[in-house]
Enzyme design. Structure first.
Site, mmCIF file in Angstrom:
data_model
loop_
_atom_site.group_PDB
_atom_site.id
_atom_site.type_symbol
_atom_site.label_atom_id
_atom_site.label_comp_id
_atom_site.label_asym_id
_atom_site.label_seq_id
_atom_site.Cartn_x
_atom_site.Cartn_y
_atom_site.Cartn_z
ATOM 1 N N GLY A 1 -27.131 -27.489 13.965
ATOM 2 C CA GLY A 1 -27.711 -28.517 14.818
ATOM 3 C C GLY A 1 -26.618 -29.249 15.567
ATOM 4 N N HIS A 2 -25.592 -29.665 14.839
ATOM 5 C CA HIS A 2 -24.410 -30.279 15.450
ATOM 6 C C HIS A 2 -23.295 -29.243 15.419
ATOM 7 C CE1 HIS A 2 -21.119 -32.778 16.555
ATOM 8 N NE2 HIS A 2 -21.769 -33.922 16.401
ATOM 9 N N GLU B 1 -26.709 -40.463 23.212
ATOM 10 C CA GLU B 1 -25.267 -40.269 23.442
ATOM 11 C C GLU B 1 -25.040 -39.049 24.330
ATOM 12 O OE1 GLU B 1 -23.781 -39.987 19.448
ATOM 13 O OE2 GLU B 1 -23.863 -42.149 19.158
ATOM 14 N N GLU C 1 -18.344 -41.601 25.049
ATOM 15 C CA GLU C 1 -17.819 -41.682 23.687
ATOM 16 C C GLU C 1 -16.415 -41.104 23.607
ATOM 17 O OE1 GLU C 1 -18.910 -39.946 19.235
ATOM 18 O OE2 GLU C 1 -20.498 -40.091 20.761
ATOM 19 N N CYS D 1 -15.056 -39.493 21.244
ATOM 20 C CA CYS D 1 -15.136 -38.127 20.719
ATOM 21 C C CYS D 1 -15.510 -37.113 21.797
ATOM 22 C CB CYS D 1 -16.157 -38.051 19.591
ATOM 23 S SG CYS D 1 -15.572 -38.687 18.007
ATOM 24 N N CYS E 1 -16.611 -41.390 13.279
ATOM 25 C CA CYS E 1 -16.113 -40.102 13.756
ATOM 26 C C CYS E 1 -14.960 -40.258 14.739
ATOM 27 C CB CYS E 1 -17.246 -39.284 14.377
ATOM 28 S SG CYS E 1 -18.077 -40.078 15.751
ATOM 29 N N CYS E 2 -14.968 -41.336 15.547
ATOM 30 C CA CYS E 2 -13.969 -41.450 16.614
ATOM 31 C C CYS E 2 -12.554 -41.733 16.121
ATOM 32 C CB CYS E 2 -14.402 -42.500 17.630
ATOM 33 S SG CYS E 2 -15.842 -42.006 18.611
#
Length: 612
Positions: free
Chosen positions: A157-158, A279, A295, A297, A375-376
């Site tokens: 999915g990701h 996002e 973002e 990321c 995450c960033c």
């Protein structure tokens, strides 16, 4: 990452979900419940951290840091099941539901980061404990998914497993990892959708598969859509597979998606993802400045994509974008002291709106110390600490300089070691000195990028080589002798830029750049109500320096005008009258240095007008 809460049945204890905030944990840690805390993808935080540690150890050996990393690896590996599975959410909550929600629950995403970190740590230290764990997990995944009739036809999915499997293949030589990555890419978007059958055979009506880049098979996709980080990771994996398999149709798709991203949906700062809703990418040329998501990321992912395109084709357009994203959005993602971070990187900020306007609450006027979904920060750390691999690449007989960064570069060629020492004044000046420092002569090509922003450039010392220009690179071929020196000067002048007329938000506005660095106006230098200022695009741009966060930065000083509010400006509307303005000098600072002096207004794109 966008949080989608999903119940998986009564047997599951749901994780504690927050959205970029801190979850409330009991004060007495001894009384924590024996359950999973955090996001379903929380395992990936360790993996990104260990990857950043690996790159740091290469350049800055640190026994204490390595000892901490080894201890963390021991803990993670101890959690791995005998069959190789390693995702703590399902290990804790029940393996009977593993791989039951590929669309939302990030198992393959966590694996991808685990593999990336494991390979990096092995290459940095020679220690293979985590690498073997990642291989065992990959082997288990390979036993579940694949083109064979008895295997599942699912895919992440990701995305990130696709590019991670390629990296695992290149580190180990295990062909099945490359084939599994190719399978995930080929399967994506095929109908009937695998995800429709994930949950007890129920069809999920109206599912917006664009968010996951699964709306069409990848070779039929021609527009960057959906969650921007996921898209960049997918495109990077596609480019990896295209490079290693020689798949021309996949390469063509990568080029189409690159063009869509860069020529229709990228901010001048190298940011991508124009809307906070999902996002995601918005429609072409919809690039709002104050509502931008951009973002950190996503720009990091764009750099991943650019480097992989460069590995297939040395075309300066890819390196230009890599440089643009790095020196602007990526560096903006971290404060100058390295202790706070931006998730979102807007091009215009009014602090009051961030606090009071729900549409802009994703925009923070100051960097945050940490995020529940973090995450960033580690993503930024792993990119910056591995930047040499983006600055330079090689082919059998050539060394390519994409980012003009100082360092010592070695290359093996014909049984000899070529060594180049690079001194650079980038990004503030275009002067670069390259000295050949090998012990003996070598015959090879050195290809140096001519930046897209550079109108005039010169090089001294290349007369002894056969020289040519190829797709934005100055290529010098010949026998390099110890002591040979090149003096390059890419003339770096501040200039104004304007956007394509289809970018409605920026009509009548200009932005200032010097070399790859985007500049912005900040309230700290220019006072409040930046929207009342306009710049004179015909004026000379003067340069000076200013101290920000304890560091000195080049500043652009530009003649401009500030509107003088009329006496009856208290009326919401009034009959047209010519604006009254006063002359002012506008001070612009590097975009990535903004918000290091407290909460204040910021603006990249400013109104322009020539004086009468």
């Amino acid at each position: 990452m966008f949080n989608e809460k999903k119940k998986l049945g009564k047997a599951f204890k749901e994780p504690v979900y927050t959205f970029r905030g801190f979850e409330a944990l009991p004060e007495d840690m001894e009384h924590l419940e024996d359950r999973f805390y955090g996001f379903v993808f929380q395992d990936s935080d360790f993996s990104k951290w260990i990857e950043a540690v690996a790159y740091s150890l290469v350049n800055h050996p640190d026994e204490k840091l390595e000892e901490i990393a080894d201890g963390a690896i021991d803990i993670v590996c101890a959690a791995q099941l005998e069959n190789g599975y390693l995702d703590t959410y399902y290990i804790i909550n029940g393996m009977d539901k593993s791989f039951s929600n590929l669309k939302d629950h990030h198992e393959l995403y966590c694996f991808g980061h685990l593999a990336e970190g494991a390979v990096a740590y092995y290459q940095a230290t020679g220690k293979d404990k985590l690498l073997k764990a990642a291989m065992r997990f990959a082997d288990y995944i390979d036993s579940v998914f694949g083109p064979e009739k008895e295997k599942s036809k699912g895919y992440p999915g990701h995305e990130i497993a696709e590019m991670a499997l390629v990296r695992l293949y290149e580190a180990t030589g295990e062909e099945r990892y490359l084939e599994l990555g190719r399978f995930f890419i080929n399967e994506r978007g095929r109908q009937p959708y695998y995800w429709d059958c994930e949950t007890e055979g129920k069809k999920q009506e109206g599912e917006r598969y664009q968010y996951h880049q699964a709306h069409r098979p990848v070779r039929e996709q021609d527009e960057a859509v959906g969650h921007a980080v996921r898209a960049m990771y997918l495109y990077s994996g596609m480019a990896d597979v295209a490079r290693l398999t020689g798949d021309g149709t996949l390469l063509d798709s990568c080029k189409r998606l690159w063009n869509s991203t860069v020529w229709e949906k990228m901010y001048i700062t190298g940011g991508v993802g124009g809307t906070s809703i999902g996002e995601a990418f918005s429609f072409p040329f919809d690039l709002p400045n104050d509502l931008a998501y951009a973002e950190t990321c996503a720009s990091i992912g764009l750099i991943f994509f650019a480097r992989r395109m460069l590995e297939m084709e040395a075309d300066s357009q890819y390196a230009d974008v890599m440089e643009q994203a790095l020196y602007n959005t990526v560096l903006s993602g971290m404060a100058l002291d390295g202790k706070s971070f931006f998730y979102v990187n807007p091009l215009e900020v009014l602090p009051e709106a961030c606090h009071l306007d729900e549409r802009k609450q994703h925009v923070k006027p100051v960097r945050q110390k940490w995020f529940g979904c973090a995450c960033c920060p580690p993503n930024l750390a792993r990119l910056v600490s591995s930047i040499p691999s983006y600055a330079y690449t090689e082919t059998e007989d050539s060394l390519y300089m994409h980012l003009h960064m100082a360092g010592i570069i070695t290359k093996e060629i014909d049984g000899r070691t070529a060594v180049f020492q690079v001194q650079s004044q980038f990004p503030w000046s275009g002067k670069v000195t390259v000295t050949y420092a090998g012990e003996g002569p070598v015959r090879m090509k050195l290809a140096v990028r001519i930046p897209g922003w550079c109108r005039n450039w010169n090089v001294q010392g290349s007369e002894r080589y056969c020289c040519s220009e190829e797709k934005g690179y100055y290529v010098m071929e010949g026998s390099w002798q110890p002591g040979d020196q090149l003096d390059l000067d890419f003339i770096m002048e501040p200039r104004f830029y304007q956007a394509d007329d289809r970018v409605r938000e920026n009509i009548g506005k200009i932005a200032a750049l010097k070399g790859p660095v985007v500049y912005c106006a900040e309230e700290a230098d220019n006072g409040k109500e930046l929207h009342l200022i306009r710049l004179n695009p015909k004026a000379d741009i003067k340069e000076s320096k200013a101290q920000i966060g304890g560091k000195y930065f080049p500043v652009l000083n530009i003649d401009g005008y500030r509107k003088v509010c009329s006496p009856d400006a208290g009326n919401l509307y009034h009959e047209y009258r010519e604006d009254q303005e006063k002359e002012t000098e506008v001070k612009l600072i590097p975009y990535y240095a903004w918000a290091n002096r407290g909460e204040n207004e910021m603006m990249v794109w400013m109104r322009q007008g020539i004086p009468k």
